[in-house]
Scaffold this motif. Structure first.
Motif, PDB file in Angstrom:
ATOM      1  N   LYS A   6      -8.103 -24.378  28.045  1.00  0.00           N
ATOM      2  CA  LYS A   6      -6.829 -24.537  27.357  1.00  0.00           C
ATOM      3  C   LYS A   6      -6.497 -26.021  27.301  1.00  0.00           C
ATOM      4  O   LYS A   6      -6.509 -26.708  28.321  1.00  0.00           O
ATOM      5  N   MET A   7      -6.169 -26.525  26.099  1.00  0.00           N
ATOM      6  CA  MET A   7      -5.878 -27.939  25.895  1.00  0.00           C
ATOM      7  C   MET A   7      -4.636 -28.075  25.008  1.00  0.00           C
ATOM      8  O   MET A   7      -4.359 -27.220  24.171  1.00  0.00           O
ATOM      9  N   TYR A   8      -3.896 -29.180  25.228  1.00  0.00           N
ATOM     10  CA  TYR A   8      -2.690 -29.448  24.452  1.00  0.00           C
ATOM     11  C   TYR A   8      -2.850 -30.774  23.708  1.00  0.00           C
ATOM     12  O   TYR A   8      -3.250 -31.776  24.312  1.00  0.00           O
ATOM     13  N   PHE A   9      -2.529 -30.773  22.410  1.00  0.00           N
ATOM     14  CA  PHE A   9      -2.677 -31.947  21.572  1.00  0.00           C
ATOM     15  C   PHE A   9      -1.375 -32.237  20.846  1.00  0.00           C
ATOM     16  O   PHE A   9      -0.501 -31.375  20.731  1.00  0.00           O
ATOM     17  N   TYR A  10      -1.272 -33.452  20.323  1.00  0.00           N
ATOM     18  CA  TYR A  10      -0.107 -33.834  19.520  1.00  0.00           C
ATOM     19  C   TYR A  10      -0.536 -34.834  18.467  1.00  0.00           C
ATOM     20  O   TYR A  10      -1.600 -35.465  18.578  1.00  0.00           O
TER      21      TYR A  10
ATOM     22  N   THR B 111     -14.503 -32.442  27.025  1.00  0.00           N
ATOM     23  CA  THR B 111     -14.813 -33.782  26.505  1.00  0.00           C
ATOM     24  C   THR B 111     -15.090 -33.756  25.001  1.00  0.00           C
ATOM     25  O   THR B 111     -14.557 -34.566  24.233  1.00  0.00           O
ATOM     26  N   ALA B 112     -15.934 -32.798  24.574  1.00  0.00           N
ATOM     27  CA  ALA B 112     -16.310 -32.735  23.165  1.00  0.00           C
ATOM     28  C   ALA B 112     -15.108 -32.393  22.286  1.00  0.00           C
ATOM     29  O   ALA B 112     -14.921 -32.973  21.208  1.00  0.00           O
ATOM     30  N   ILE B 113     -14.286 -31.448  22.736  1.00  0.00           N
ATOM     31  CA  ILE B 113     -13.121 -31.057  21.938  1.00  0.00           C
ATOM     32  C   ILE B 113     -12.133 -32.218  21.842  1.00  0.00           C
ATOM     33  O   ILE B 113     -11.541 -32.472  20.779  1.00  0.00           O
ATOM     34  N   GLU B 114     -11.938 -32.941  22.941  1.00  0.00           N
ATOM     35  CA  GLU B 114     -11.012 -34.078  22.916  1.00  0.00           C
ATOM     36  C   GLU B 114     -11.481 -35.141  21.918  1.00  0.00           C
ATOM     37  O   GLU B 114     -10.682 -35.689  21.149  1.00  0.00           O
ATOM     38  N   GLN B 115     -12.793 -35.437  21.895  1.00  0.00           N
ATOM     39  CA  GLN B 115     -13.341 -36.422  20.961  1.00  0.00           C
ATOM     40  C   GLN B 115     -13.209 -35.931  19.519  1.00  0.00           C
ATOM     41  O   GLN B 115     -12.903 -36.713  18.610  1.00  0.00           O
TER      42      GLN B 115
ATOM     43  N   TYR C 140      -4.262 -36.160  19.539  1.00  0.00           N
ATOM     44  CA  TYR C 140      -4.569 -36.704  20.861  1.00  0.00           C
ATOM     45  C   TYR C 140      -4.204 -35.722  21.959  1.00  0.00           C
ATOM     46  O   TYR C 140      -3.186 -35.026  21.905  1.00  0.00           O
ATOM     47  N   ASN C 141      -5.071 -35.701  22.978  1.00  0.00           N
ATOM     48  CA  ASN C 141      -4.925 -34.760  24.083  1.00  0.00           C
ATOM     49  C   ASN C 141      -3.941 -35.284  25.129  1.00  0.00           C
ATOM     50  O   ASN C 141      -3.936 -36.469  25.450  1.00  0.00           O
ATOM     51  N   ILE C 142      -3.101 -34.360  25.646  1.00  0.00           N
ATOM     52  CA  ILE C 142      -2.153 -34.761  26.680  1.00  0.00           C
ATOM     53  C   ILE C 142      -2.314 -33.947  27.961  1.00  0.00           C
ATOM     54  O   ILE C 142      -1.898 -34.371  29.040  1.00  0.00           O
TER      55      ILE C 142
ATOM     56  N   GLU D 231      -1.359 -26.033  20.939  1.00  0.00           N
ATOM     57  CA  GLU D 231      -1.942 -25.405  22.126  1.00  0.00           C
ATOM     58  C   GLU D 231      -3.263 -24.785  21.697  1.00  0.00           C
ATOM     59  O   GLU D 231      -3.281 -23.833  20.911  1.00  0.00           O
ATOM     60  N   PHE D 232      -4.366 -25.324  22.213  1.00  0.00           N
ATOM     61  CA  PHE D 232      -5.702 -24.944  21.766  1.00  0.00           C
ATOM     62  C   PHE D 232      -6.413 -24.231  22.915  1.00  0.00           C
ATOM     63  O   PHE D 232      -6.480 -24.745  24.034  1.00  0.00           O
TER      64      PHE D 232
END
Length: 774
Positions: free
Chosen positions: A720-724, A696-700, A708-710, A734-735
Motif C-alpha cells: 500500500k502506497m500513498y502519492f500526491y 521502489t519500482a512503483i515509486e520511480q 510523489y510518494n509520501i 491511495e495505491f
C-alpha cells in the motif's frame, strides 16, 4: 374595476379569481407582449400588477417570455414596490441567459439605484448584486461604493452584503474594502454594524475573521443594548474570540456581561457563558466558579423553554456537555429539574436521561432510582431502554452504590421481553467492571425471555466468563449449538464453551465436542470460524494444560475505552456551537473554506465557458480535421481543467505537463486533506506483471509522471502506497497491490471532486502503458 382579461360568469354572477396557470394558446406570448406594452402608461397600479403577475406565471410554467424583456424594462418605471419586485425577478432570470439583455437589466438597476425611495434603491442594488457573470462587476462596484455612504441604513447594509457577493465572484476587485467596512462598525444603525461584522468575517476568513482591539471591544460592549437579540448574539460570538491583556480587563468585561445571564434569549445567555469559559479556561479555580455561576441561568432557561422544545433541547445538550467535562456535581442538587414530563417529546426525554445518569450521586440516588424505575415501564420502548442504560451507567460510574441498582434491574425480569434483553446488555458491562455482582444477576441470566441477537451474545459472554458460578451454564450454552444464529454469536459461543470447559470439564466434554463437530463439519460455515475451531481443537489435543493457563489470565477493567474516547473528544467541542449538539468536532461536519473556494472557482469557470460558447464557433473544416486526426492535437492546457462542456473529449484528459515538477507537501497536510476530502474516484484492475510490483519500482514509475510518494508499507503480500501531485488543484492517491488476489486498487481524492476522475484516468493510462494492469 375589473381587469380587461378577467373571466366573468354568465348572467351577471361574480367574477372568478384570475387563473394565471391556464394552458397557453398559440401566439399568447405575443398577445402578452402587446398587453404589457399597452399597460406601460396605465395609471392604475392594480391593473399593471395583474399584467406583471401573468408574465411571472408564464415564466414559472417554463414558457419562454424573453421576448418581453424590453417592455418589462420599460414597465420598471414605477414607484410601486410590488411591481418592482416581480419585474426584478423577471430581469434577473433572463439577464444571465443573454448578454445584451443583461446590459439592459443593468441599466435599469443602475437607474433605480438613484431612486428617491430608499427601499427601491436598496432593492435595485440587491438585484444588481445577484447578477452572477463577470461582466457585471465593472457596473456593480461603483454602485456599491456609492451605496456604502448612502443616507439610508437599509441601502448601506445591502451594499455591505454586495461586497460579500463580489468577494465570492472576483475578490481582487475589493481593494481596500476592509478599511471601509471597519469604519462602518461605528455606524449609527445597529443592523449596518452587524452586516459589517458578518462581511468582515467572510472576507477575512483565512485570516481568522475580523480583528478585535481593546478599543473596539469597549465600543461594542458600550452599544450592546442597542442591538436586537440576534445582533447581541453576533457581538458576543465575536467577543468570545478576544483575549484580555490582564485579569483586570477580563473581570471588567465579565462584570459588564453578567446581567446578560438573566436574559430570556438562549442565544445571548449561551454567548455570555462561552465568553466566560474562554476567558477562564486556563484558570481552573475561576473556571469552576464560572460553571457554578452559570448553572442557575441554564437550568432556568431549560425550565422556561418547555413550550419551545427545540431551544430546550439545545440548552440540555450544553448542560450535558458541562456535566461530561467533570462538573456533574454542580447540577446534582437540581436533579429534579431533569425529570421527564408526560407532554415532552422523546428526544427531550432521552437527553434528560443522559443528564440524570451523569449527575447521579450518593445523596440523590435513592429518589432517582425510583424515578428511573418508573420510566422502565414506559409505553415508549426507546424511553424504557434508555432508562435501563442510564441505570447501568450509574452503576458503572458509582461502583459503591451498584448493588442497589443491580437488584432493581433484576426485578425487571418478569416484564416485557425487550426489557429483559436490555437488562442483559447492561449486566454484561456491569459484570465486566464489577464481577462481584454475578450472584445478584443469576435469576435474569437463566431467564427464557431473551430473544434479541445482541442480548444473546451478551448472555453467552456472561455464561462463559462466570460459568463456574452459574449452575445451568453448560446446558444453556448447549441450546445454542446448531441454531441458526449470526456468525458473531457463534464466535462468542465457541469462546464461552471453551472457558466453561476449563472449569467444568465433565459437563462440557460432550457439549464442546458437539460444537467442534457442528462447526468444522459444516461446509457452508464461515471460514474464519472454522479455522478458529480447528485451531482450538488441535491446541486441546496437543497440550490442554497450557491452553488452560492462557485462558485463565484475566484483565481487570478500570475504565472502558469508549468512555476515554468520548471524554477526549468532548474537550475539542466548542461551546455554543453545533459541536455540542452533534457531539462531533467541527471539522467532521463543516467543510473547510478551501472547499467553498473551489466551488466558487468552478462556478466562475462554468460562467466563463458559457460566454465562450456564445462566441463564433471555429470553421467546420477545422473541426473535422481535429476529429479525424486527434493524435496530432496537443492536450488542452486551458486554465480550467474541470470544465464540463460539449468540447471534444481529448480536452478533458491530463498530461504529464499538467502537473508541477517536484511538488512537495508534508505528511500532516496529506493526512488532513485525505481525511477531510470526500471519496472521489476508485478503480480495481487485475495485476498483469509482478516484476515491478515492489515499492521502489512503483515509486520511480509514479515519479516519472510527477506524482510523489509520501508513505508506503507492505504486509502479507499487500503493498500500500500513498502519492500526491498538483496542477490546477492538489490530488491525492491511495495505491494498493494485492499479490494474493493479483489485483491493483487506486483510490483518488481531489480538492475539486470532478478532478479526481481525470486524475484517476491519468494514472490508469500510464499503468497500462507499462503493462502493470490489464
Amino acid at each position: 374595476m375589473r381587469s380587461n382579461y378577467a373571466t366573468n360568469t354568465e348572467n351577471g354572477s361574480a367574477a372568478k379569481p384570475q387563473q394565471y396557470f391556464e394552458g397557453n394558446r398559440k401566439g399568447e406570448v405575443n398577445e402578452l407582449k402587446i398587453l404589457v406594452k399597452n399597460t406601460i402608461n396605465e395609471k392604475d397600479d392594480k391593473k399593471k400588477r395583474e399584467v406583471v403577475k401573468k408574465v411571472i406565471a408564464y415564466m414559472t410554467l417554463g414558457i419562454d417570455v424573453s421576448k418581453l424583456f424590453p417592455e418589462m424594462c420599460m414597465a420598471s418605471y414605477t414607484n410601486d414596490l410590488v411591481q418592482k419586485k416581480m419585474i426584478y425577478l423577471y430581469l434577473t432570470t433572463y439577464a444571465e441567459q443573454n448578454k445584451d439583455m443583461a446590459f439592459m437589466a443593468i441599466s435599469t438597476f443602475q437607474k433605480d439605484c438613484k431612486h428617491n425611495d430608499p427601499k427601491i434603491r436598496g432593492f435595485a442594488l440587491r438585484n444588481l448584486c445577484s447578477l452572477r457573470f463577470s461582466g457585471a462587476i465593472e457596473f456593480l462596484m461603483p454602485a456599491i461604493k456609492e451605496a456604502l455612504s448612502d443616507i439610508d441604513a437599509y441601502v448601506r447594509k445591502t451594499a455591505i452584503m454586495g461586497c460579500v457577493k463580489v468577494f465570492y465572484m472576483q475578490p481582487e476587485q475589493l481593494t481596500n474594502i476592509e478599511d471601509q467596512l471597519y469604519k462602518m462598525i461605528s455606524d449609527n444603525d445597529p443592523l449596518v454594524i452587524i452586516n459589517a461584522i458578518h462581511a468582515l468575517n467572510e472576507i477575512l476568513a483565512q485570516e481568522g475573521g475580523m480583528a478585535l482591539s481593546k478599543k473596539m471591544v469597549d465600543y461594542l460592549l458600550g452599544r450592546l443594548k442597542e442591538f436586537n437579540e440576534w445582533g447581541q448574539a453576533t457581538i458576543l460570538d465575536e467577543l468570545s474570540k478576544y483575549s484580555p491583556k490582564d485579569d483586570k480587563e477580563m473581570f471588567n468585561i465579565m462584570n459588564l456581561l453578567e446581567e446578560r445571564l438573566k436574559h430570556s434569549c438562549s442565544a445571548i445567555v449561551l454567548g455570555v457563558i462561552k465568553i466566560f469559559m474562554n476567558f477562564t479556561k486556563n484558570k481552573p479555580q475561576i473556571y469552576e466558579q464560572v460553571i457554578t455561576r452559570v448553572k442557575l441561568p441554564l437550568v432556568t432557561l431549560a425550565s422556561i423553554s418547555e413550550g419551545n422544545f427545540e431551544i430546550m433541547y439545545t440548552i440540555l445538550c450544553h448542560i450535558k456537555y458541562i456535566a461530561s467535562k467533570g462538573y456533574n456535581a454542580v447540577f446534582a442538587s437540581d436533579y429534579k429539574s431533569f425529570y421527564c414530563r408526560v407532554d415532552e417529546p422523546t428526544y427531550i426525554k432521552l437527553i434528560k436521561l443522559e443528564i440524570l445518569s451523569l449527575i447521579a450521586c450518593d445523596f440523590n440516588l435513592g429518589d432517582m432510582l425510583n424515578e428511573l424505575g418508573e420510566y422502565v415501564t414506559d409505553v415508549d420502548q426507546e424511553i424504557s431502554k434508555k432508562s435501563i442504560q442510564a441505570l447501568g451507567s450509574i452503576a458503572i460510574r458509582l461502583p459503591d452504590l451498584a448493588t442497589a441498582i443491580v437488584k432493581q434491574l433484576s426485578s425487571f425480569v418478569t416484564l416485557q421481553d425487550y426489557i429483559t434483553n436490555e437488562v442483559i446488555l447492561v449486566f454484561k458491562d456491569i459484570l465486566r467492571k464489577e464481577p462481584k455482582h454475578i450472584k445478584d444477576c443469576l435469576e435474569i441470566i437463566q431467564s427464557d425471555n431473551i430473544t434479541d441477537s445482541n442480548s444473546k451474545i451478551a448472555l453467552i459472554y456472561i455464561l462463559g466468563q462466570f460459568g463456574s458460578q452459574i449452575p445451568l451454564a453448560p446446558y444453556i450454552l448447549e441450546t445454542y449449538i446448531g441454531a441458526q444464529e449470526s456468525v458473531e454469536l457463534k464466535h462468542t459461543l465457541l469462546t464461552s464453551c471453551l472457558k466453561v470447559f476449563f472449569v467444568r470439564a465433565p459437563e462440557m466434554h460432550q457439549v464442546l465436542g458437539k460444537l467442534f463437530y457442528v462447526i468444522i463439519d459444516n461446509e457452508n460455515e464461515d471460514i474464519d470460524l472454522k479455522d478458529r475451531a480447528a485451531f482450538y481443537y488441535r491446541a486441546l489435543n496437543s497440550n490442554p494444560t497450557e491452553v488452560k493457563q492462557l485462558w485463565h489470565n484475566s484483565i481487570k477493567v478500570d475504565k472502558f475505552l469508549e468512555e476515554t474516547i468520548i471524554n477526549k473528544e468532548a474537550l475539542l467541542f466548542e461551546f455554543n456551537s453545533l459541536s455540542v449538539i452533534y457531539e462531533k468536532n467541527v471539522n467532521k461536519f463543516i467543510k473547510p473554506i478551501e472547499y467553498f473556494n473551489n466551488l466558487r472557482n468552478k462556478e466562475l469557470q462554468d460562467l466563463n465557458q458559457e460566454q465562450q460558447q456564445t462566441q463564433t464557433s471555429a470553421p467546420q473544416e477545422q473541426t473535422s480535421d481535429v476529429i479525424e486526426n486527434p493524435q496530432q492535437q496537443p492536450y488542452s492546457q486551458t486554465n480550467d481543467l474541470l470544465e464540463i462542456s460539449d468540447q471534444p473529449q481529448w480536452q478533458k484528459y491530463l498530461s504529464v505537463d499538467s502537473f508541477i515538477v517536484n511538488f512537495t507537501i508534508d505528511a500532516d497536510h496529506f493526512e488532513n486533506m485525505w481525511t477531510n476530502l470526500n471519496d472521489g474516484a476508485t478503480f480495481t484492475r487485475m495485476l498483469a506483471r509482478n516484476d515491478i510490483a515492489n515499492e521502489t519500482a512503483i515509486e520511480q514509475l509514479f515519479k516519472q509522471f510527477r506524482l510523489y510518494n509520501i508513505a508506503a508499507g507492505e504486509e502479507e503480500n499487500v503493498l500500500k502506497m500513498y502519492f500526491y501531485g498538483s496542477h490546477q488543484c492538489q490530488v491525492f492517491f491511495e495505491f494498493e497491490i494485492n499479490k494474493n488476489l493479483s489485483t491493483v486498487i487506486l483510490n483518488t481524492r481531489s480538492e475539486i471532486e470532478d478532478q479526481a476522475y481525470l486524475a484517476s484516468k491519468y494514472v490508469e493510462d500510464f499503468l497500462k502503458q507499462v503493462h502493470l494492469i490489464e
